[in-house]
Design a protein around this motif. Structure first.
Motif, PDB file in Angstrom:
ATOM      1  N   ILE A 103      34.771 -15.079 -32.204  1.00 35.77           N
ATOM      2  CA  ILE A 103      35.742 -15.534 -31.210  1.00 35.77           C
ATOM      3  C   ILE A 103      36.688 -14.399 -30.823  1.00 35.77           C
ATOM      4  O   ILE A 103      37.056 -14.246 -29.647  1.00 35.77           O
ATOM      5  N   GLU A 104      37.090 -13.597 -31.792  1.00 32.27           N
ATOM      6  CA  GLU A 104      37.952 -12.455 -31.480  1.00 32.27           C
ATOM      7  C   GLU A 104      37.251 -11.451 -30.583  1.00 32.27           C
ATOM      8  O   GLU A 104      37.857 -10.886 -29.664  1.00 32.27           O
ATOM      9  N   THR A 105      35.959 -11.206 -30.824  1.00 27.62           N
ATOM     10  CA  THR A 105      35.199 -10.283 -29.980  1.00 27.62           C
ATOM     11  C   THR A 105      35.120 -10.790 -28.547  1.00 27.62           C
ATOM     12  O   THR A 105      35.310 -10.027 -27.587  1.00 27.62           O
ATOM     13  N   VAL A 106      34.840 -12.076 -28.388  1.00 32.73           N
ATOM     14  CA  VAL A 106      34.786 -12.658 -27.043  1.00 32.73           C
ATOM     15  C   VAL A 106      36.151 -12.567 -26.368  1.00 32.73           C
ATOM     16  O   VAL A 106      36.257 -12.263 -25.167  1.00 32.73           O
ATOM     17  N   ARG A 107      37.215 -12.808 -27.117  1.00 31.23           N
ATOM     18  CA  ARG A 107      38.558 -12.726 -26.536  1.00 31.23           C
ATOM     19  C   ARG A 107      38.873 -11.309 -26.060  1.00 31.23           C
ATOM     20  O   ARG A 107      39.441 -11.124 -24.985  1.00 31.23           O
ATOM     21  N   ARG A 108      38.497 -10.295 -26.851  1.00 33.75           N
ATOM     22  CA  ARG A 108      38.753  -8.911 -26.440  1.00 33.75           C
ATOM     23  C   ARG A 108      37.981  -8.561 -25.168  1.00 33.75           C
ATOM     24  O   ARG A 108      38.497  -7.885 -24.282  1.00 33.75           O
ATOM     25  N   ARG A 109      36.753  -9.010 -25.078  1.00 35.51           N
ATOM     26  CA  ARG A 109      35.957  -8.685 -23.884  1.00 35.51           C
ATOM     27  C   ARG A 109      36.486  -9.391 -22.640  1.00 35.51           C
ATOM     28  O   ARG A 109      36.429  -8.830 -21.537  1.00 35.51           O
ATOM     29  N   LEU A 110      36.967 -10.591 -22.800  1.00 35.47           N
ATOM     30  CA  LEU A 110      37.557 -11.275 -21.656  1.00 35.47           C
ATOM     31  C   LEU A 110      38.908 -10.680 -21.288  1.00 35.47           C
ATOM     32  O   LEU A 110      39.321 -10.760 -20.122  1.00 35.47           O
ATOM     33  N   GLN A 111      39.618 -10.091 -22.241  1.00 36.30           N
ATOM     34  CA  GLN A 111      40.907  -9.486 -21.937  1.00 36.30           C
ATOM     35  C   GLN A 111      40.774  -8.205 -21.119  1.00 36.30           C
ATOM     36  O   GLN A 111      41.650  -7.905 -20.300  1.00 36.30           O
ATOM     37  N   VAL A 112      39.717  -7.435 -21.325  1.00 32.53           N
ATOM     38  CA  VAL A 112      39.560  -6.190 -20.564  1.00 32.53           C
ATOM     39  C   VAL A 112      39.047  -6.450 -19.158  1.00 32.53           C
ATOM     40  O   VAL A 112      38.991  -5.516 -18.349  1.00 32.53           O
ATOM     41  N   GLN A 113      38.663  -7.683 -18.860  1.00 36.56           N
ATOM     42  CA  GLN A 113      38.264  -8.019 -17.493  1.00 36.56           C
ATOM     43  C   GLN A 113      39.501  -8.325 -16.647  1.00 36.56           C
ATOM     44  O   GLN A 113      40.343  -9.117 -17.058  1.00 36.56           O
ATOM     45  N   THR A 114      39.567  -7.696 -15.489  1.00 34.89           N
ATOM     46  CA  THR A 114      40.673  -7.976 -14.576  1.00 34.89           C
ATOM     47  C   THR A 114      40.301  -9.136 -13.669  1.00 34.89           C
ATOM     48  O   THR A 114      39.128  -9.388 -13.391  1.00 34.89           O
ATOM     49  N   ARG A 115      41.316  -9.835 -13.201  1.00 38.66           N
ATOM     50  CA  ARG A 115      41.122 -11.001 -12.355  1.00 38.66           C
ATOM     51  C   ARG A 115      41.942 -10.860 -11.088  1.00 38.66           C
ATOM     52  O   ARG A 115      42.909 -10.087 -11.047  1.00 38.66           O
ATOM     53  N   GLY A 116      41.562 -11.622 -10.086  1.00 42.61           N
ATOM     54  CA  GLY A 116      42.302 -11.588  -8.835  1.00 42.61           C
ATOM     55  C   GLY A 116      42.171 -10.241  -8.143  1.00 42.61           C
ATOM     56  O   GLY A 116      41.074  -9.708  -7.960  1.00 42.61           O
ATOM     57  N   ALA A 117      43.311  -9.672  -7.770  1.00 44.36           N
ATOM     58  CA  ALA A 117      43.338  -8.384  -7.080  1.00 44.36           C
ATOM     59  C   ALA A 117      43.551  -7.213  -8.031  1.00 44.36           C
ATOM     60  O   ALA A 117      43.888  -6.117  -7.610  1.00 44.36           O
ATOM     61  N   GLY A 118      43.351  -7.443  -9.326  1.00 42.47           N
ATOM     62  CA  GLY A 118      43.541  -6.384 -10.303  1.00 42.47           C
ATOM     63  C   GLY A 118      42.495  -5.297 -10.195  1.00 42.47           C
ATOM     64  O   GLY A 118      41.308  -5.559  -9.949  1.00 42.47           O
ATOM     65  N   LYS A 119      42.927  -4.073 -10.394  1.00 42.39           N
ATOM     66  CA  LYS A 119      42.020  -2.931 -10.352  1.00 42.39           C
ATOM     67  C   LYS A 119      41.168  -2.910 -11.612  1.00 42.39           C
ATOM     68  O   LYS A 119      41.681  -3.111 -12.710  1.00 42.39           O
ATOM     69  N   PRO A 120      39.845  -2.695 -11.483  1.00 40.46           N
ATOM     70  CA  PRO A 120      38.997  -2.683 -12.685  1.00 40.46           C
ATOM     71  C   PRO A 120      39.490  -1.663 -13.704  1.00 40.46           C
ATOM     72  O   PRO A 120      39.875  -0.539 -13.367  1.00 40.46           O
TER      73      PRO A 120
END
Length: 471
Positions: free
Chosen positions: A353-370
């Protein structure tokens, strides 16, 4: 009957009269009848002098010493935390060694050569007669003429800020690879805003969680509960609430650690800049708290961690052979061993679960720059917790480090290398990504063992939440 003489004749007036005004008062203003002096036996205060009170100096001195000790303990464990986080967010595709150019080259040749064709026969063939020489297939280019990256193992198209994929297996190997790749020395994991953000997060966690637990206890527990043990769900809920409140700091910390340290590729210059950009471009407070890719992993991660830390030791302790009532004050070593077992068993649930959380955290959303991370990340974003777990298991590999197949040579060397390549391809870790969900498991087990030894034989009742315990 004679009467006794009066006592008034025996009275003599005193030599000086009583006075209530100090004789050395020079001001016309009335002075108070009390003054705090440096010899006060209660507070040891001196309000008459210009020096600050002693208890204020001791208070701020204790704060500074506590902050330095917590910063030092966090700094010691920070390199391992950086290596673990980079291994967790690294994307290692299963077909990393198979490049499309090799497939196209085989397709362009079209037909297989005859078994009788060898180098000696081709020597006597006239120029222009015989099979065409093998040339590598042309590289794919986009509309602007730039070469399209078709594999993570291609050196020519790999960005300069990304560490080659599959070159580190353990946490310590990732730390050494990180230092050698960027060439900034061993102080690199200790520099930058990642350590500062981690210290702030840990200090707030240690101070907010007991307050939330006290508020919940006052709301849901009656004052007549006596000496009965409070329910275990209260500290679990307090940990979840505290983790939810501090989730933006954890998001900022993850992105600051994962981003490249090269100045021209940095997305954020510090914690405040990261918070400003995330709030402005990714949905504000609602997006940073309640986005499904952030809210659900936060609740799962903090809830499972609290369950393994609070509930599992209570379930394991009665079965250790020390009686049904095992607690930290009656059986400290047995309770510490129960916490060790609970923490080690809980890692098999909390780490994925921690690994999945880290990978989702590095993804930007909306108008965020990759985010330009220093390790490979999945080019297509995940759609949630279940989607991330499924794609990690089905499209990644676990046999790290990845060894590139060498060109086959003559004689026995050719056969031995061919056997090694065949053995590597047949490994079950080559066909599953389950190892990617447990990056940092060995370091966590070692950290739990160290905490158990310090608690049992170090003479301390509790181990601080920072440092090794934070790992």
């Amino acid at each position: 009957m004679s009467t006794s003489p009066s006592l008034r004749d025996l009275y003599s007036p005193p030599s000086h009269s009583w006075t209530f005004v100090p004789p050395n008062v020079t001001s016309s203003k009335p002075s108070p009848s009390y003054q705090w002096s440096s010899s006060s036996p209660i507070l040891d205060l001196s309000l008459d002098t210009g020096t600050p009170p002693t208890h204020v100096v001791l208070f701020f001195r204790s704060i500074v010493v506590s902050a330095l000790m917590h910063y030092s303990s966090t700094a010691l464990a920070m390199p391992l935390e950086v290596g673990k986080l980079l291994l967790q967010v690294q994307w290692v595709p299963r077909d990393a060694l198979s490049t499309p150019s090799d497939t196209e080259e085989q397709g362009d040749n079209g037909e297989d050569l005859s078994d009788t064709t060898n180098d000696e026969d081709s020597y006597f063939i006239d120029p222009g007669v015989g099979p065409a020489p093998k040339y590598p297939a042309p590289k794919l280019v986009d509309d602007d003429g730039y070469v399209v990256r078709t594999s993570v193992m291609e050196e020519g198209t790999r960005p300069e800020y990304i560490i080659p994929v599959g070159t580190a297996k353990s946490t310590w190997a990732m730390v050494k690879r990180l230092v050698s790749f960027r060439g900034e020395g061993w102080l690199l994991p200790l520099e930058g805003p990642g350590l500062f953000t981690t210290c702030i997060h840990d200090v707030l966690l240690l101070n907010i969680q007991p307050s939330v637990d006290h508020v919940l206890s006052s709301l849901f527990l009656s004052p007549t509960h006596g000496f009965y043990r409070p329910p275990l769900w209260l500290p679990v809920v307090s940990h979840v609430i505290t983790g939810f409140v501090l989730s933006p700091l954890d998001l900022i910390r993850t992105r600051l650690i994962a981003q490249s340290s090269m100045p021209r590729y940095k997305n954020y210059t510090g914690p405040l800049d990261a918070l400003t950009q995330i709030l402005f471009r990714e949905g504000g407070l609602k997006g940073i708290y309640f986005h499904p890719h952030l809210f659900l992993p936060t609740i799962l991660d903090t809830g499972l961690r609290a369950f393994t830390h609070v509930v599992l030791p209570s379930l394991i302790a009665p079965h250790l052979g020390f009686g049904p009532h095992v607690a930290a004050d009656t059986h400290p070593v047995a309770w510490a061993f129960a916490e060790l077992l609970g923490g080690c068993l809980g890692l098999f649930v909390t780490l994925p679960i921690e690994t999945v959380r880290r990978r989702l955290q590095v993804q930007t959303r909306g108008a965020g720059k990759p985010l330009r991370t220093c390790v490979e990340t999945r080019p297509v974003p995940y759609n949630g917790v279940v989607d991330a777990l499924w794609h990690i298991l089905t499209e990644e590999r676990s046999d790290l480090p990845i060894r590139r197949p060498r060109k086959q040579q003559k004689g026995s060397t050719e056969g031995s290398e061919g056997d090694d390549a065949e053995e590597e391809s047949d490994s079950w870790l080559r066909h599953t990504g389950i190892g990617q969900l447990y990056r940092g498991l060995g370091m966590r087990l070692a950290a739990n063992t160290i905490v158990f030894l310090l608690t049992s034989f170090g003479g301390a009742e509790e181990v601080d939440g920072g440092g090794w315990a934070e790992l």
